[in-house]
Design a protein around this motif. Structure first.
Motif, PDB file in Angstrom:
ATOM      1  N   ALA A  57     106.415  16.984  58.065  1.00  0.00           N
ATOM      2  CA  ALA A  57     106.547  16.530  59.454  1.00  0.00           C
ATOM      3  C   ALA A  57     107.887  15.825  59.676  1.00  0.00           C
ATOM      4  O   ALA A  57     108.309  15.007  58.867  1.00  0.00           O
ATOM      5  CB  ALA A  57     105.392  15.597  59.791  1.00  0.00           C
ATOM      6  N   PHE A  60     109.750  14.410  66.695  1.00  0.00           N
ATOM      7  CA  PHE A  60     108.833  13.977  67.746  1.00  0.00           C
ATOM      8  C   PHE A  60     109.646  13.732  69.009  1.00  0.00           C
ATOM      9  O   PHE A  60     110.884  13.707  68.970  1.00  0.00           O
ATOM     10  CB  PHE A  60     108.061  12.714  67.332  1.00  0.00           C
ATOM     11  CG  PHE A  60     108.938  11.566  66.906  1.00  0.00           C
ATOM     12  CD1 PHE A  60     109.261  10.549  67.794  1.00  0.00           C
ATOM     13  CD2 PHE A  60     109.440  11.497  65.608  1.00  0.00           C
ATOM     14  CE1 PHE A  60     110.070   9.486  67.413  1.00  0.00           C
ATOM     15  CE2 PHE A  60     110.256  10.435  65.216  1.00  0.00           C
ATOM     16  CZ  PHE A  60     110.572   9.429  66.117  1.00  0.00           C
ATOM     17  N   HIS A  64     105.256  11.941  72.770  1.00  0.00           N
ATOM     18  CA  HIS A  64     104.382  11.515  71.668  1.00  0.00           C
ATOM     19  C   HIS A  64     104.208   9.994  71.696  1.00  0.00           C
ATOM     20  O   HIS A  64     104.694   9.272  70.835  1.00  0.00           O
ATOM     21  CB  HIS A  64     104.954  12.000  70.340  1.00  0.00           C
ATOM     22  CG  HIS A  64     104.989  13.487  70.235  1.00  0.00           C
ATOM     23  ND1 HIS A  64     106.040  14.184  69.679  1.00  0.00           N
ATOM     24  CD2 HIS A  64     104.108  14.435  70.634  1.00  0.00           C
ATOM     25  CE1 HIS A  64     105.796  15.485  69.734  1.00  0.00           C
ATOM     26  NE2 HIS A  64     104.626  15.659  70.313  1.00  0.00           N
ATOM     27  N   SER A 109     114.697  15.282  70.998  1.00  0.00           N
ATOM     28  CA  SER A 109     113.748  15.092  69.903  1.00  0.00           C
ATOM     29  C   SER A 109     114.339  14.041  68.982  1.00  0.00           C
ATOM     30  O   SER A 109     115.556  13.817  68.969  1.00  0.00           O
ATOM     31  CB  SER A 109     113.479  16.403  69.156  1.00  0.00           C
ATOM     32  OG  SER A 109     114.662  16.913  68.593  1.00  0.00           O
ATOM     33  N   TRP A 196      97.582  23.031  60.457  1.00  0.00           N
ATOM     34  CA  TRP A 196      98.973  22.909  60.866  1.00  0.00           C
ATOM     35  C   TRP A 196      99.880  22.832  59.645  1.00  0.00           C
ATOM     36  O   TRP A 196      99.555  22.182  58.668  1.00  0.00           O
ATOM     37  CB  TRP A 196      99.157  21.680  61.747  1.00  0.00           C
ATOM     38  CG  TRP A 196     100.490  21.640  62.409  1.00  0.00           C
ATOM     39  CD1 TRP A 196     101.503  20.772  62.162  1.00  0.00           C
ATOM     40  CD2 TRP A 196     100.971  22.546  63.409  1.00  0.00           C
ATOM     41  NE1 TRP A 196     102.594  21.074  62.947  1.00  0.00           N
ATOM     42  CE2 TRP A 196     102.287  22.154  63.727  1.00  0.00           C
ATOM     43  CE3 TRP A 196     100.421  23.647  64.068  1.00  0.00           C
ATOM     44  CZ2 TRP A 196     103.061  22.825  64.679  1.00  0.00           C
ATOM     45  CZ3 TRP A 196     101.188  24.300  65.007  1.00  0.00           C
ATOM     46  CH2 TRP A 196     102.481  23.891  65.306  1.00  0.00           C
ATOM     47  N   ASN A 332      97.952  16.585  71.341  1.00  0.00           N
ATOM     48  CA  ASN A 332      98.974  16.976  70.367  1.00  0.00           C
ATOM     49  C   ASN A 332      98.411  17.252  68.970  1.00  0.00           C
ATOM     50  O   ASN A 332      98.901  16.716  67.974  1.00  0.00           O
ATOM     51  CB  ASN A 332     100.062  15.894  70.283  1.00  0.00           C
ATOM     52  CG  ASN A 332     100.827  15.745  71.577  1.00  0.00           C
ATOM     53  OD1 ASN A 332     101.259  16.724  72.178  1.00  0.00           O
ATOM     54  ND2 ASN A 332     100.992  14.505  72.034  1.00  0.00           N
ATOM     55  N   TYR A 335     100.277  17.645  65.158  1.00  0.00           N
ATOM     56  CA  TYR A 335     101.500  16.847  65.058  1.00  0.00           C
ATOM     57  C   TYR A 335     101.189  15.442  64.554  1.00  0.00           C
ATOM     58  O   TYR A 335     100.028  15.023  64.507  1.00  0.00           O
ATOM     59  CB  TYR A 335     102.178  16.780  66.422  1.00  0.00           C
ATOM     60  CG  TYR A 335     102.633  18.122  66.942  1.00  0.00           C
ATOM     61  CD1 TYR A 335     103.854  18.668  66.536  1.00  0.00           C
ATOM     62  CD2 TYR A 335     101.840  18.853  67.818  1.00  0.00           C
ATOM     63  CE1 TYR A 335     104.273  19.908  67.017  1.00  0.00           C
ATOM     64  CE2 TYR A 335     102.251  20.095  68.300  1.00  0.00           C
ATOM     65  CZ  TYR A 335     103.468  20.610  67.891  1.00  0.00           C
ATOM     66  OH  TYR A 335     103.872  21.829  68.352  1.00  0.00           O
ATOM     67  N   ASP A 337     101.747  12.752  66.130  1.00  0.00           N
ATOM     68  CA  ASP A 337     101.132  12.054  67.249  1.00  0.00           C
ATOM     69  C   ASP A 337      99.640  12.347  67.315  1.00  0.00           C
ATOM     70  O   ASP A 337      98.830  11.451  67.589  1.00  0.00           O
ATOM     71  CB  ASP A 337     101.806  12.472  68.563  1.00  0.00           C
ATOM     72  CG  ASP A 337     101.425  11.578  69.720  1.00  0.00           C
ATOM     73  OD1 ASP A 337     101.867  10.416  69.737  1.00  0.00           O
ATOM     74  OD2 ASP A 337     100.679  12.034  70.615  1.00  0.00           O
TER      75      ASP A 337
END
Length: 350
Positions: A57, A60, A64, A109, A196, A332, A335, A337
């Motif tokens: 990851a 964001f 978020h 981002s 994910w 979301n 992710y 978030d």
């Protein structure tokens, strides 16, 4: 009054933040993590030059809000992703890539200063490492005398009033035996829930200089024809280290690391010139090979399929087992978030 004890399965951002929130309510927690490392799908590595690179990851945005709130709470700074300069879009392998520029007015981002893992380190320090047990793979959960008995692969047992799983639902139902068995509709839903990052191959190439920026390129690249499908500048916030990072075509998982590396460097050299061949090191992470994250699906599952499904909101095993994690979030999902929102959602029920 007896103090309630909760076991959390998985020491990713959702598990850690859930533990953080439960502790604030005076609840005793124990996090059991199968991997030797803490962090789940947050995986920051450091190169020999000191630059940090994200194999998990990363980005964001302003949308978020739950992640931004947590970063503020933990006093962790973040910075805007570099996009200035010429960006490239390759539609076909036999024609030069199209050049374009990303407007400063576009929604930005962000990345966390020092690497995404700083959020994991801070949460671990808040929760306390003594409440986290790594290399503990859960193989069964049994309801017994109004408690849940959790058993690991070495045969060790742990008892708790409640258990919260934060690992991907498909992995949960395929790796843990439940007694009594979970409802069939839940099991089938979990098997058809997208994990994910599961299909992602992330890569990074470390350099001593940001030659692309010096040559007026942003480092942003999109391709429908070559091994690198998506790439961005990955220099440190203070420009103390430099790298390019992105995603490879998922189908290239069948190739060897050396074959992928050769194709990556060839693509970068074609687009950015011979300086691209003067790299410090190449790194990659094939997430479908992460046994404590990804479980192959029994049938075709599409991106985000069943993420945030309403069935994940209902506790199981007579209200003692909660299924959480990024995939269960109604906002979301998948992710960071979403993982944080899922943690808030579950913690609010205690």
């Amino acid at each position: 009054m007896k103090k309630e004890k909760v076991i959390l399965i998985g020491a990713g951002i959702c598990g850690l933040y859930t533990a953080f929130l439960l502790q604030k309510k005076g609840i005793e927690v124990l996090i059991l993590e199968a991997n030797i490392l803490i962090g789940g799908r947050i995986k920051t590595i450091s190169g020999t030059t000191g630059v940090t690179m994200e194999m998990g990851a990363t980005w964001f945005g302003n949308q978020h809000s739950h992640l931004l709130e947590l970063l503020h709470t933990l006093e962790l700074p973040y910075f805007r992703q570099h996009t200035q300069g010429i960006s490239l879009f390759e539609t076909m392998s036999f024609v030069p890539p199209q050049k374009f520029k990303i407007s400063d007015s576009e929604e930005p981002s962000f990345r966390i200063k020092g690497g995404t893992a700083t959020i994991i380190k801070k949460l671990v320090s808040e929760v306390g490492i003594q409440h986290i047990k790594t290399q503990t793979k859960i193989v069964s959960i049994k309801e017994e005398n109004n408690q849940l008995i959790v058993t690991d692969s070495r045969g060790n047992n742990y008892s708790a009033d409640k258990v919260i799983s934060t690992i991907p639902p498909n992995l949960l139902v395929n790796s843990v035996v439940f007694e009594p068995r979970l409802p069939e509709n839940f099991t089938q839903l979990a098997k058809k829930t997208h994990t994910w990052m599961g299909e992602s191959i992330k890569f990074a190439v470390e350099y001593r200089t940001p030659f692309w920026k010096q040559n007026h390129y942003s480092g942003t690249l999109f391709s429908q024809a070559s091994i690198i499908q998506e790439m961005y500048d990955h220099s440190a916030a203070d420009n103390s280290g430099f790298a390019l990072k992105g995603f490879l075509n998922a189908g290239t998982a069948v190739l060897s690391l050396e074959e992928r590396k050769e194709k990556v460097i060839a693509q970068l050299t074609t687009f950015f010139g011979p300086e691209a061949n003067e790299y410090v090191a190449y790194y990659e992470n094939i997430w479908r090979e992460e046994l404590f994250t990804f479980q192959p699906y029994e049938q075709l599952v599409l991106a985000h399929q069943n993420n945030g499904h309403s069935l994940f909101k209902i506790p199981l095993l007579n209200g003692k087992l909660y299924v959480s994690g990024a995939e269960t979030a109604t906002k979301n999902p998948g992710y960071m978030d979403g993982a944080i929102f899922a943690a808030k959602t579950i913690a609010s029920q205690f």
